[in-house]
Structure formats: structure tokens, C-alpha cells
Design an enzyme around this catalytic site. Structure first.
Site, mmCIF file in Angstrom:
data_model
loop_
_atom_site.group_PDB
_atom_site.id
_atom_site.type_symbol
_atom_site.label_atom_id
_atom_site.label_comp_id
_atom_site.label_asym_id
_atom_site.label_seq_id
_atom_site.Cartn_x
_atom_site.Cartn_y
_atom_site.Cartn_z
ATOM 1 N N HIS A 297 45.679 21.936 51.523
ATOM 2 C CA HIS A 297 46.353 21.409 52.718
ATOM 3 C C HIS A 297 47.675 22.131 52.973
ATOM 4 O O HIS A 297 48.290 21.943 54.021
ATOM 5 C CB HIS A 297 46.555 19.886 52.623
ATOM 6 C CG HIS A 297 47.638 19.437 51.696
ATOM 7 N ND1 HIS A 297 47.386 18.976 50.417
ATOM 8 C CD2 HIS A 297 48.978 19.335 51.864
ATOM 9 C CE1 HIS A 297 48.530 18.620 49.841
ATOM 10 N NE2 HIS A 297 49.514 18.833 50.711
ATOM 11 N N SER B 266 53.984 20.030 48.218
ATOM 12 C CA SER B 266 52.605 19.791 47.820
ATOM 13 C C SER B 266 52.092 21.041 47.106
ATOM 14 O O SER B 266 52.579 22.141 47.329
ATOM 15 C CB SER B 266 51.734 19.562 49.053
ATOM 16 O OG SER B 266 52.100 18.402 49.761
ATOM 17 N N ASP C 196 40.857 19.566 47.881
ATOM 18 C CA ASP C 196 42.207 19.963 48.259
ATOM 19 C C ASP C 196 42.856 20.835 47.185
ATOM 20 O O ASP C 196 43.824 20.449 46.540
ATOM 21 C CB ASP C 196 43.041 18.711 48.523
ATOM 22 C CG ASP C 196 44.356 19.026 49.207
ATOM 23 O OD1 ASP C 196 44.605 20.209 49.519
ATOM 24 O OD2 ASP C 196 45.143 18.085 49.416
#
Length: 257
Positions: free
Chosen positions: A77, A207, A114
Site C-alpha cells: 500500500h 507503513s 499487503d
């Protein structure tokens, strides 16, 4: 810029909606922290030489882990834009030992999970820039329940804080997926969660950063989500479980233990 919001399933049709999750980099901008560690401690130089800062040329930051001289592991992502500048060996995020620009043609996203790889120019290892080892195939069934691990990255020390660009680390305890599912309603097998105690955990901006065990210094998680209610709300933080992706990593990079 890719934006993903993860919605968890309802526990039962008649029950109230389970708490939602959100990718840390996609927290609302009013609360956004370009980093990932809340209530951590400052990292000394060389504390986590495998951690890289990733500035994607769509305008956002993520984190990643060096797993080989030519590979970085991050979250899918995160990947986007026409390329990324990789910051190596930075204790102060933008004061790296060196940087490399990598075009989007060297991004490899997993087809359904992910997690992503970035092929980087060959880097030599020393005390400030080094790889972290993956778990071995013999550990693929280890759930790491109650193991202690460390997450390192850059950013705010609490929800909505200013940006201290100095690397922060937090020591976190891994929990069984059943404990994570008790909060969110369900958790996929490819997720590994940590318990958020006294506000210590991951947060917005970076992230894709690492979760590394104290015992053996193995990369077991890639930062994926926090509770949408906030990083310090007490909801567990979730990571892609690296042991679920050892075959995929080996097939694309040749790295295996």
C-alpha cells in the site's frame, strides 16, 4: 497515491460493527504523523541499520527493511508514484548516509497481500547500513506468541504530535491472532499483531517498516495497520507475517534460509 482502508468483517450480522483498521500512512491528515512510533525511545546510531526511509515521488513517506544487498521489503500500500528515494543509514531521517533513487519498474507488489519488494542498487554493508535476516523455513509455523520484538522508524511520539525526525524505537510484545481477532472481529492468518500498552506502537506515515524479534533478530513483520480510532486507542497494530511470504520472497529474490 494509493489509499487503502481495511474494513473488518462483522462478527455476526446482529452485532455492532467491529472496530476498523487503517494503514498508518493513510491516517486523516489532521492527525497524520509522517512516522510510525508512538511513545518509543530515541535510537542510537546504528540501532537498526536495516531500516530505510522511503520517500515515494507521489508525496508520501514509508519505511522498509534491507533484506539483501539489492532488496528492500515494504508494504504494497506504500508503492506508487514514478519512483522512490531510499534513505540508507539515517538516524535523522533526511540526513542519510546515502540515498538511491529507484524507478517504479523495480517495485514488485504481491498479487493479493499487503507486502512488496523494491530492487535497489547494490549497497555494501557496514555498521550503519546492514540487512536484517528473514526467519528460516523451519520457523514458518512459529506464531511468535508473547515474543518481544522491536519496531523502529521516524515520526510522532503520540497521535497528532509534531514531527521529531529522529528515529524512534519501541519494544512491543507479539500476541496470538485470537487476541487480535477478539478486538477486530477477524484477522487473517497472514497477519501478526502486537499488543499496544501505554500507547506504545506504530503510527502514521511509515507503513512498511520492520518488526524484528529480540531473540535472534529476525524480521517477522511488515507494518500494515493500526486501529482507525487512533494509534494510542489501545487496539492492536497489525503487520504482514513474514513467515507467510517466505516462498514469495524466495521466488522473486532468491533469498531463503
Amino acid at each position: 497515491m494509493k489509499v487503502f482502508i481495511t474494513l473488518l468483517a462483522l462478527a455476526v450480522a446482529s452485532a455492532a460493527a467491529a472496530p476498523k483498521t487503517v494503514h498508518p500512512k493513510d491516517l486523516p491528515r489532521t492527525n497524520k504523523i509522517e512516522g510510525r512510533i508512538t511513545n518509543g525511545y530515541p535510537a542510537e546510531e546504528g540501532k537498526a541499520p536495516y531500516t530505510v526511509g522511503l520517500y515515494f515521488h507521489g508525496g508520501w513517506w514509508c519505511g522498509g527493511s534491507i533484506i539483501d544487498n539489492t532488496w528492500v521489503l515494504t508494504a504494497s500500500h506504500c508503492t506508487g508514484g514514478d519512483g522512490v528515494t531510499v534513505y540508507f543509514g539515517a538516524t535523522w531521517r533526511t540526513n542519510a548516509q546515502f540515498t538511491h533513487y529507484v524507478g517504479s519498474g523495480d517495485f514488485i507488489d504481491h498479487s493479493s497481500e499487503d507486502i512488496a519488494l523494491i530492487r535497489i542498487p547494490h549497497v555494501d554493508f557496514y555498521h550503519m547500513v546492514n540487512k536484517v535476516e528473514l526467519p528460516s523455513f523451519n520457523d514458518r509455523n512459529n506464531d511468535y506468541n508473547e515474543w518481544w520484538a522491536v519496531a523502529c522508524g521516524w515520526g510522532g511520539t503520540y497521535d497528532g504530535s509534531p514531527l521529531p525526525d529522529y528515529m524512534q524505537c519501541a519494544d512491543l510484545q507479539i500476541i496470538h491472532n485470537s487476541e487480535c481477532a477478539a478486538y477486530y472481529g477477524s484477522v487473517a492468518d497472514n497477519i501478526i499483531c502486537i499488543r499496544v500498552v501505554d500507547g506504545k506502537g506504530t503510527c502514521g506515515g511509515d507503513s512498511g517498516g520492520p518488526l524484528v524479534t529480540h531473540d535472534g533478530n529476525k524480521l517477522v513483520g511488515v507494518t500494515n495497520f493500526v486501529a482507525a480510532a487512533g494509534c494510542q486507542s489501545g487496539g492492536p497494530a497489525g503487520f504482514q507475517r513474514v513467515t507467510s511470504h517466505l516462498d514469495w520472497i524466495r521466488d522473486h529474490t532468491g533469498i531463503a534460509y
